[in-house]
Design an enzyme around this catalytic site. Sequence first.
Site, mmCIF file in Angstrom:
data_model
loop_
_atom_site.group_PDB
_atom_site.id
_atom_site.type_symbol
_atom_site.label_atom_id
_atom_site.label_comp_id
_atom_site.label_asym_id
_atom_site.label_seq_id
_atom_site.Cartn_x
_atom_site.Cartn_y
_atom_site.Cartn_z
ATOM 1 N N ASP A 166 0.827 -1.204 0.000
ATOM 2 C CA ASP A 166 0.000 0.000 0.000
ATOM 3 C C ASP A 166 0.861 1.253 0.000
ATOM 4 O O ASP A 166 2.007 1.245 0.463
ATOM 5 C CB ASP A 166 -0.963 0.009 1.184
ATOM 6 N N GLU B 288 0.187 -0.982 5.955
ATOM 7 C CA GLU B 288 1.236 -0.309 6.724
ATOM 8 C C GLU B 288 1.018 1.200 6.771
ATOM 9 O O GLU B 288 1.276 1.840 7.788
ATOM 10 C CB GLU B 288 2.608 -0.631 6.123
#
Length: 375
Positions: free
Chosen positions: A68, A133
């Site tokens: 991400d 994250e």
Amino acid sequence: MSDTLELAKDLISRPSVTPEDAGCQALMIARLQPLGFNIETLNFGETKNFWARRGTQDPLFCFAGHTDVVPSGPLEEWRSNPFQPVVREGMLYGRGAADMKGSLAAMITATESFLAKHPRHRGSIAYLITSDEEGPATDGTVKVIETLEQRNEKIDWCLVGEPSSTEKLGDIMKNGRRGSHGCRLTVKGVQGHVAYPHLARNPVHEALPALAELASREWDQGNDHFPPTSFQISNIHAGTGATNVIPGALEVLFNFRFSTETTHIELEQQVAEVLNRHKLDYEIEWTLSGPPFLTAEGALLDAAQQAVRDIMGYDARLSTSGGTSDGRFIAPTGAQVLELGPRNATIHKVNECVAIEDLDNLSQIYARLMELLLT
């Protein structure tokens, strides 16, 4: 075009704004399966995770990272589409180029290179990859680690691909991070008219001396690995917006970045002592993002320093600076954890970029690291 650059571009072209993965993990899995990795998808909520392992023996070396990325920001400020990777003057531009799709690409090509030379390496190699994250980090690495712990599957060495470098690739490695402890403090008062203060109680006036004391307090002096614990107020809000109304409550957000010289429990106790001594009427809500962790020595640190020296020709400096990383979830299991990745000058900015030369060198560093640990 190098394999690492080609893979990095393919990853960047997938708009995986947290918690979306946009097919990045499927792309990585497709490269790992032919190498003999056993793949487990471990998805929780909207977060996609996978655990890949080649081998069953100890020691276990693990690459950890995230697919991400943060939002692109104003598109008009980018020189090119953030999700259409572009190479200009030796640099690869795109969201996630440095944080951390470039590292993911280098991990894959390094693994392919290492296994071509050492198909019967000792121990095992693993990948722990999440899409959570950059977001709340509640359904990503922490949940995968919980799953591994439940079955007593232990990581010995973990290399996190966060962009640790500053001036040149490999000049800095993060061998630890400070803890992060956040707080929402609500100080209660009594709303009233500013012309009749005796009929009200101003929470701003009451709280300011306590906040000033917290802001000026020395929490610890740090140590050889960590700077002193810091306290920072990030937001203050009170009032209705009118100039003639005494507010009924004050809300304060603050955060500790703390060293191993103290604990989050001790910080909570010290804050409560100050607030109580100032006789405030308050409610408090704490959120521990992660405790501090440190890999002060060990085989992983020795191998990483040697790998940088062998490929780049200079020594890496150790640091615990910066924000938090998913290493905070892995280190408490007993694993040695180290962060080593590209330069971080453009991460989270518009026109994020990474040097193509750095991508290729990073792949070589990762491959050399595996040679030192697993052969």
